[in-house]
Design an enzyme around this catalytic site. Sequence first.
Site, PDB file in Angstrom:
ATOM      1  CD  GLU A 127       3.242   2.687 -13.201  1.00 42.41           C
ATOM      2  OE1 GLU A 127       4.474   2.598 -13.214  1.00 42.41           O
ATOM      3  OE2 GLU A 127       2.616   3.402 -12.390  1.00 42.41           O
ATOM      4  CG  ASP A 133      -1.906   1.124   1.268  1.00 38.48           C
ATOM      5  OD1 ASP A 133      -1.797   2.059   0.462  1.00 38.48           O
ATOM      6  OD2 ASP A 133      -2.799   1.100   2.132  1.00 38.48           O
ATOM      7  CG  ASP A 178       1.499   7.027 -11.181  1.00 36.60           C
ATOM      8  OD1 ASP A 178       2.330   6.581 -11.985  1.00 36.60           O
ATOM      9  OD2 ASP A 178       1.793   7.363 -10.012  1.00 36.60           O
ATOM     10  CG  ASP A 220      -0.238   5.315   0.879  1.00 37.33           C
ATOM     11  OD1 ASP A 220       0.209   5.174  -0.265  1.00 37.33           O
ATOM     12  OD2 ASP A 220      -1.141   4.600   1.365  1.00 37.33           O
ATOM     13  CG  ASP A 268      -7.478   5.487   4.830  1.00 38.91           C
ATOM     14  OD1 ASP A 268      -7.927   4.555   4.135  1.00 38.91           O
ATOM     15  OD2 ASP A 268      -7.608   5.541   6.069  1.00 38.91           O
ATOM     16  CG  HIS A 285       1.962   1.099  -4.991  1.00 39.68           C
ATOM     17  ND1 HIS A 285       2.839   0.295  -4.309  1.00 39.68           N
ATOM     18  CD2 HIS A 285       2.537   1.351  -6.191  1.00 39.68           C
ATOM     19  CE1 HIS A 285       3.909   0.080  -5.058  1.00 39.68           C
ATOM     20  NE2 HIS A 285       3.741   0.703  -6.207  1.00 39.68           N
TER      21      HIS A 285
END
Length: 484
Positions: A264, A197, A234, A203, A205, A238
């Site tokens: 991607e 992740d 993109d 990052d 949520d 993740h």
Amino acid sequence: MENETMLQGFEWYLADDGQHWQRLAKEAPELARKGIKKIWLPPAYKATKRDDVGYGVYDLFDLGEFDQKGTIRTKYGSKADYLALIHILKECGIDPIADVVLNHKAGADQKEEFQVVAVDPRDRTKPVSDPFLIQGWTHFCFLGRRKVYNDFQWHWYHFTGTDYDAKTGKSGIYQIQGDNKGWAHTGLVDSENGNYDYLMFADIDFKHPEVIQNLYDWASWFIQTTGIKGFRLDAIKHIDAFFMNNFIRDIKDQFGPDFYVFGEYWSGELEDNEQYLKQIHYRFDLIDTRLHLNLFDAGRLGSAYDLRGLLEDSLVKHHPKHAVTFVENHDTQKGQALESTVADWFKAAAYAFILLRKEGLPCVFYGDYYGVTGKNGQQSFKDRLDLLLDLRLHQAYGDQTDYFDNPHCIGWTRKGKEGNTPLAVLINNHVSTTKRMYVGPEHAGREFCDALQHCKDTVQIDEEGWGEFLVPERSVSVWKLHEK
């Protein structure tokens, strides 16, 4: 129906001159004549600084309009230039595809204090500390935009993790703690490093309802404001696949099934790609990472590579309707994190492989077409690519027969439009050789010539429709009917 070809309309080392949107607008008519039907544009929104390529995304609602991060324009130009480019592309019959970076945010305006645990970078499911307080750059208030278009502000609880503690000056991977916090559910992101992740910066949520609403609000605003015709997503391995499936489903419901999307998913493992396609219910296409890596290996290994394996484990072999094929992109070029640049000697052959075959949507890389300047420069292959693009646009149609019968020389034929524009293609990584291939008795007695001009002599088709086609040492040849 004419073949479609996509152009990746940028490379990593473009000059920070704010002129790129204008350059693409000038090139649009000629690109359209070459059969380019889609152009994947670089990230258009404000990033961490003016020369940021766009993946350090700061404000999705600032397309080069507000004074933020020390600049009004982005690396590529102003909002007005961007909108003008999209209008021109559509007038030329080219669909503009926007690069959409949703995984993370960077360049926050203020620090906040919140609780985290440090995790093992090699296994993000394993804490290596007790919970503790850090100061993280997680408050995005976009003072320069002054709540124009959207008044949402991002806070620490809108993220799952960050990589820097401003209190101690230490870097690491810090998982944010709190109610309903934690990485995306295992199985909804890539399993590398235990749970992949977290990639970089703050990052996002994708489980948080305020985050989901804001991204939906942005997508509607962005598409309606710009008139963009599709997304390139993109770093999707993740991003929570449950969110992405719903997000693209709802965008297509709102803007129509022809809104084109590809993602991607950087993995050369067929199983990973197939699992992801199932999770998103095949709603959008994926780049064919394995095919790129096979082309890279073929160029790197030369005659030691068995060309019969070029399609091994590739998306274009197993899921051709969902494969975006490519030779290079901004991540694989020299000096970049995923550097895997296809050798110059094999470059034309690699492009022939994606442009002249029946399956997949091929994407031509800006750096290969126009060249790259600077210390990580590379030559332009425009002359070769123009020939291949013309062949794709006018002749690469109809039934395809493969001759993957030699480790050093493979070939295939295409019947052409209504059987009248046949092609015979050969790729060779060793000494000069020939291959006997069938084009049909209707062409008996006719001569074929090498459209790439690597072979000077012509080939005459026998009474049964076969020809003995030549390919030079470590080269590619594309044979078409000789026009006298």
